[in-house]
Design a protein around this motif. Sequence first.
Motif, short mmCIF file in Angstrom:
data_model
loop_
_atom_site.label_atom_id
_atom_site.label_comp_id
_atom_site.label_asym_id
_atom_site.label_seq_id
_atom_site.Cartn_x
_atom_site.Cartn_y
_atom_site.Cartn_z
N GLN A 1 0.83 -1.20 0.00
CA GLN A 1 0.00 0.00 0.00
C GLN A 1 0.87 1.26 0.00
N SER A 2 1.94 1.23 -0.78
CA SER A 2 2.84 2.37 -0.81
C SER A 2 2.25 3.53 -1.59
N THR A 3 1.37 3.24 -2.55
CA THR A 3 0.78 4.29 -3.36
C THR A 3 -0.72 4.31 -3.13
N VAL A 4 -1.26 5.47 -2.79
CA VAL A 4 -2.69 5.62 -2.54
C VAL A 4 -3.21 6.72 -3.44
N CYS A 5 -4.24 6.40 -4.21
CA CYS A 5 -4.86 7.40 -5.09
C CYS A 5 -6.30 7.58 -4.67
N VAL A 6 -6.68 8.81 -4.34
CA VAL A 6 -8.04 9.10 -3.93
C VAL A 6 -8.57 10.24 -4.78
N CYS A 7 -9.73 10.03 -5.37
CA CYS A 7 -10.37 11.08 -6.17
C CYS A 7 -11.24 11.92 -5.26
N VAL A 8 -11.00 13.23 -5.24
CA VAL A 8 -11.74 14.14 -4.37
C VAL A 8 -12.57 15.09 -5.22
N CYS A 9 -13.87 15.13 -4.93
CA CYS A 9 -14.76 16.06 -5.60
C CYS A 9 -15.33 17.01 -4.57
N ASN A 427 -8.30 19.46 7.81
CA ASN A 427 -8.21 19.25 6.37
C ASN A 427 -7.76 17.82 6.05
N GLN A 428 -7.82 16.95 7.04
CA GLN A 428 -7.29 15.60 6.87
C GLN A 428 -8.35 14.56 7.23
N ILE A 429 -8.39 13.51 6.44
CA ILE A 429 -9.27 12.38 6.71
C ILE A 429 -8.41 11.12 6.84
N LYS A 430 -8.88 10.16 7.62
CA LYS A 430 -8.15 8.91 7.86
C LYS A 430 -8.98 7.74 7.35
N PHE A 431 -8.29 6.71 6.84
CA PHE A 431 -9.03 5.55 6.34
C PHE A 431 -8.21 4.28 6.57
N SER A 432 -8.93 3.16 6.66
CA SER A 432 -8.30 1.86 6.90
C SER A 432 -8.95 0.81 6.03
N THR A 433 -8.14 -0.06 5.44
CA THR A 433 -8.66 -1.17 4.62
C THR A 433 -8.51 -2.52 5.32
N ASP A 434 -8.09 -2.52 6.59
CA ASP A 434 -7.88 -3.78 7.31
C ASP A 434 -8.59 -3.78 8.67
N GLU A 435 -9.81 -3.23 8.70
CA GLU A 435 -10.66 -3.22 9.89
C GLU A 435 -10.00 -2.50 11.06
N ASN A 464 -18.54 6.56 -1.02
CA ASN A 464 -18.46 8.01 -0.92
C ASN A 464 -18.75 8.45 0.51
N ILE A 465 -18.05 9.49 0.92
CA ILE A 465 -18.25 10.08 2.23
C ILE A 465 -18.39 11.58 2.08
N SER A 466 -19.38 12.17 2.75
CA SER A 466 -19.60 13.62 2.68
C SER A 466 -19.31 14.25 4.03
N LEU A 467 -18.52 15.30 4.03
CA LEU A 467 -18.22 16.06 5.23
C LEU A 467 -18.80 17.46 5.05
N THR A 481 -17.26 16.05 -0.63
CA THR A 481 -17.49 14.62 -0.83
C THR A 481 -16.23 13.97 -1.36
N ILE A 482 -15.83 12.87 -0.73
CA ILE A 482 -14.63 12.12 -1.14
C ILE A 482 -15.07 10.76 -1.67
N ASP A 483 -14.63 10.45 -2.87
CA ASP A 483 -14.94 9.17 -3.51
C ASP A 483 -13.71 8.26 -3.40
N PHE A 484 -13.87 7.15 -2.69
CA PHE A 484 -12.77 6.21 -2.47
C PHE A 484 -12.74 5.07 -3.50
N ARG A 485 -13.56 5.16 -4.52
CA ARG A 485 -13.64 4.04 -5.47
C ARG A 485 -12.30 3.77 -6.14
#
Length: 721
Positions: A1-9, A427-435, A464-467, A481-485
């Motif tokens: 998981q060295s590279t993370v790409c997140v599309c932000v709208c 201005n920061q959000i946190k996310f986890s893919t391993d519970e 999608n998550i909306s703040l 709104t942040i799209d994690f797809r």
Amino acid sequence: QSTVCVCVCVCVCSFLLCSGHWTMGSLSLAWVGDGSGVLLVLTTFQVPSFMMRFGQSNLYRSEDYGKTFKDVTHLINHTFIQSEFGIAISPDHSGKVMLTADVSEIRRFKLFRSQDFGMTFVPTDLPFEPLIQMLYNPGDCKVLLTLSITLDLWLTEDFGATWRKIHDNVCLVRWGPKDSIYFTTNYNGSCNDKGMLELRKTADYGRSFQTIATRVYSFVLGGRFVFASIMTGTRVIHVSVDGGEVWNIAQLPPVNHEQFYSILAANQDMIFMHVDNPGDSGAGTIYVSDDRGAVFSKSLERHLYTTTGSDTDFTAITSLRGVYMTSVLTQGGSEYSEKGLLHIHASYSTTMKMNVPMLPLSQPSAVGLILAHGSVGDAESALSPDVYVSDDGGYSWLLALRGPHHYTILDSGGLLVAAEHTNSPVNQIKFSTDEGQCWHTYNFTDDPLHLSGMDSEPGSRSMNISLWGYRNDFSKWVVITIDFRKLLTRDCTEGDYVQWLSHSADPSGTNDGCVLGYKETFLRLRKDSVCWNGRDFAVTKKLSPCLCTVDDYHCDFGYYRPENSSECVEQKEMKGHPLEFCLNGTTEQLQTSGYRKIPGDQCEGGFQPDRKETDLRRMCTSNALHPNSLTENSSPNTAVIVMVVIAILLTSAVAGVWLVKKYVCGGRFLVHRYSVMREHVEAVKIEGVDDLDPHYMETGKAQKDGLSYRDALQKHNTEAI
């Protein structure tokens, strides 16, 4: 998981907030449909009540999960939508939306109705001023109820196009099963005169009515049960499982006038009831009922309750069958007073204005997963609780994030997202893919905002998550709104899942994982799999039957389990007294070895304790109700027939009494002997089953602590009662 790409709208929705006498505006978000991508945002502000009645609303609509918004305020004619009513979305995901508008200058009210996911709205004049939110019929969302400020009950059968008044002087109304409506009424026009109310029911949308109880203080619906608090000089709780045709007195320990009963939850099988302890201790005991809702057994002692009597930490965990959590008050030297134990914060903490922005979160599609705020040790640690994650339904917990956070579950548990809860801009959000084991961060904006909240589409399947919040100048609401797809680019395959036995504590035991008589083995996503479950993901599980053990049984009426013991022992206050209770109009005597099978439990063979109920043929029907079963449109002929039947029955009763006196009892009347429990219930004032009833407790006398409480019970309706 060295590279993370997140599309932000990013989309900014704003309105002007003025100073002076203007109040701070509010913002409401509502998802319309399931998987439609439609999100409505309503912003409102209004003049304080001591000035002229005026307000302004703006409505925004998104069709792409909140990535872009369109101002559609013109669809509601720029009218003021009442903030306390907000946006009423139909629960059937059909795209129905109803907004209540206040046309202030002429003191009239309008509805704006949409049946196409908010694309268009039809304005409709209301013939009354609403008092409460519009209530959708869960079985048919074209039918709605509401109360007017004059306490008239109004109903529509065509989604608000036309309305008709079906009853007046209504105090409280609830939808029941199969299109039925339950409500209390008082013909003297005062709802404050509790204990003098009638409980009425209609099954044909108000064309006829049936009085099912009188002298009612209040009522509650839960699962298939109807509860009524009845005034008989004291207050007595009655329960019905047939919609109010037949009532039984709930067999519970007695309480005095300073104590109360409160229903925590109910499902189709049983009821959870809190019984307050004497002495303003701030705690009570949880009891659970049998499948008739009449006979209760002790389940948990020292259960914490708020000083207002409206919130407890009792929480149903929807991600795993049979799991519940709540808090207890500690005692000196008890196992719960040790500093190393984790306390999970829930409704009690939010009521006490603690720094807990979110309640415990679980989702049916995210098996075993729970996110919650918790603290370990003394009271100081509770001032800034941390976020903990459980992946096994609450048996074990992992410290995931330091400090309070907003959080949500996406992609059926494949993705967790959190944002810090702080007074400073973020201005920061946190996310986890391993519970929750490993967390990554992403800066979603160059211009930090004061975060007010975070939300995602209900059901946890979205990506999608909306703040929403506001900038430092307080001039605009900001929705991001942040799209994690694009983070999870690969679809999950069969190799990404692993078998998992729920409730497993001892893999070597033959009954390991058995709850309610069977085991459940799930296919769960591997923690190291970074892939997309998808919107069509369905929980896969395999069921296996279990032999009966003591864990499949509650302690029976008059018995309880001491702490750290599975054996049911007789309650001291019940020793030497016959175990009797009133059921369906006759006194039943219970002969038991102390165990009663949990309602809904499907175990087979194994432990089978003796239990027998004997009908003693003694009448014990409560005379507190006196329901009038005739409908208002009953014909005169029906009334005549009823009077004739009553006359015949009275004549027969007189003759029967004379025969019994002369030949059976030697000229003496039989004396009805009530059961011990019934004597207690009728001798004291029973509080509770009252949504608006204040209960006062002093919680400062004991240290508040908590535990993860599990009971092998069927998953219940999560709506708290």
